[in-house]
Design an enzyme around this catalytic site. Structure first.
Site, mmCIF file in Angstrom:
data_model
loop_
_atom_site.group_PDB
_atom_site.id
_atom_site.type_symbol
_atom_site.label_atom_id
_atom_site.label_comp_id
_atom_site.label_asym_id
_atom_site.label_seq_id
_atom_site.Cartn_x
_atom_site.Cartn_y
_atom_site.Cartn_z
ATOM 1 N N ASN A 8 -0.918 -8.861 17.486
ATOM 2 C CA ASN A 8 -0.399 -8.632 16.133
ATOM 3 C C ASN A 8 0.299 -7.275 16.157
ATOM 4 O OD1 ASN A 8 0.065 -8.146 13.450
ATOM 5 N ND2 ASN A 8 -2.109 -8.103 12.849
ATOM 6 N N GLU A 166 -12.468 -10.414 12.361
ATOM 7 C CA GLU A 166 -12.054 -9.023 12.549
ATOM 8 C C GLU A 166 -12.843 -8.131 11.597
ATOM 9 O OE1 GLU A 166 -7.819 -8.702 14.325
ATOM 10 O OE2 GLU A 166 -7.615 -8.886 12.174
ATOM 11 N N GLY A 172 -8.374 -0.654 14.466
ATOM 12 C CA GLY A 172 -7.641 0.591 14.633
ATOM 13 C C GLY A 172 -8.515 1.825 14.704
HETATM 14 P P1 13P Z 1 -6.553 -3.076 16.649
HETATM 15 O O1 13P Z 1 -6.629 -3.872 17.907
HETATM 16 O O2 13P Z 1 -5.465 -2.047 16.646
HETATM 17 O O3 13P Z 1 -7.884 -2.548 16.239
HETATM 18 O O4 13P Z 1 -6.120 -4.108 15.467
HETATM 19 C C1 13P Z 1 -6.797 -5.300 15.335
HETATM 20 C C2 13P Z 1 -6.079 -6.133 14.355
HETATM 21 O O5 13P Z 1 -6.023 -5.830 13.185
HETATM 22 C C3 13P Z 1 -5.399 -7.346 14.855
HETATM 23 O O6 13P Z 1 -4.996 -8.167 13.813
#
Ligand code: 13P
Length: 242
Positions: A8, A166, A172
């Site tokens: 993503n 998630e 993040g």
């Molecule tokens: P990160 O891998 O940057 O933590 O993001 C995960 C995410 O939101 C994928 O949709």
């Protein structure tokens, strides 16, 4: 179940990123990843150029959002039929960053149904906040999201629907859920969606933790943010799924 390794890109990218599929393919050639599905979800305006560069490499391209209707007076919106017409095969719906901006379960359900109607695969995102986890409500929150954003969706169709767990606090942040937490939540999601639906984990998946996460039961791939913007790390994560 064939693992799905999905990137993503969020609001990152530029026209010259059209060569990311070939850069990925140079690191993990098609012949070596027949056991995987690879997906890149760039901002919508880059989908078409990415599709042109990726279809021969057997790398899928998807969108990060869609509208529930086919067409109409919806300024700035894009329908699943439009996404399909330029070659998108998947669409992420209900990402927590969009839920935080006010997207509701009912919107997400309508978008998931629109995607199925339009012939592209929705990746329906669920996940609890840190407050919800710390107060012991993670299970209830995720179950409620599943019921409300997948109610009425035919979950017996298999690969035409994907669910992504998630945890919001892991996105993040560099924090990931513990393997035990991932196993427990994925088992709970599996019990709801049945045997045919792929369940992805997302939230700070990196090359150094991918193997452990991807080998967990009921983890059928990953939804990757930051680490999907760099082909070395995206390919390293994909290799960990092999
Ligand atoms: P990160 O891998 O940057 O933590 O993001 C995960 C995410 O939101 C994928 O949709």
């Amino acid at each position: 179940m064939k693992p799905l390794i999905a990137g993503n890109w969020k609001m990152h990218g530029a026209p010259d990123w059209y060569d990311y599929p070939s850069r990925f393919n140079a690191l993990l050639p098609e012949n070596d990843r027949k056991a995987l599905d690879i997906l890149m979800c760039p901002p919508a305006l880059f989908i078409e150029s990415l599709v042109r560069k990726s279809s021969e490499l057997n790398i899928h391209v998807g969108a990060q959002n869609c509208h529930a209707e086919t067409s109409g007076a919806h300024t700035g919106e894009i329908s699943t039929e439009m996404l399909k017409s330029v070659g998108a095969r998947f669409v992420i719906v209900g990402h927590s960053e969009r839920r935080a901006d006010g997207e509701m379960d009912a919107d997400i359900l309508a978008k998931a149904l629109a995607a199925i109607r339009g012939g592209i695969t929705p990746i329906v995102c669920v996940g609890e906040t840190l407050l919800e986890r710390e107060s012991g409500h993670a299970n209830n929150v995720v179950t409620a999201q599943l019921v409300a954003s997948l109610g009425g969706v035919d979950l017996t169709t298999g690969p035409e629907i994907v669910v992504a767990y998630e945890p919001v606090w892991a996105i993040g942040t560099g924090m990931t859920a513990t393997p035990d937490d991932i196993v427990a939540m994925h088992a709970r999601i599996r019990a709801y969606v049945g045997p045919k639906i792929r369940i992805l984990y997302g939230g700070s998946v990196k090359p150094n933790n991918a193997k452990e996460i991807l080998k967990a039961p009921n983890v059928n791939g990953a939804l990757i943010g930051g680490a999907s913007l760099d082909m070395d790390s995206f390919a390293a994560i994909a290799k960990a799924a092999l």
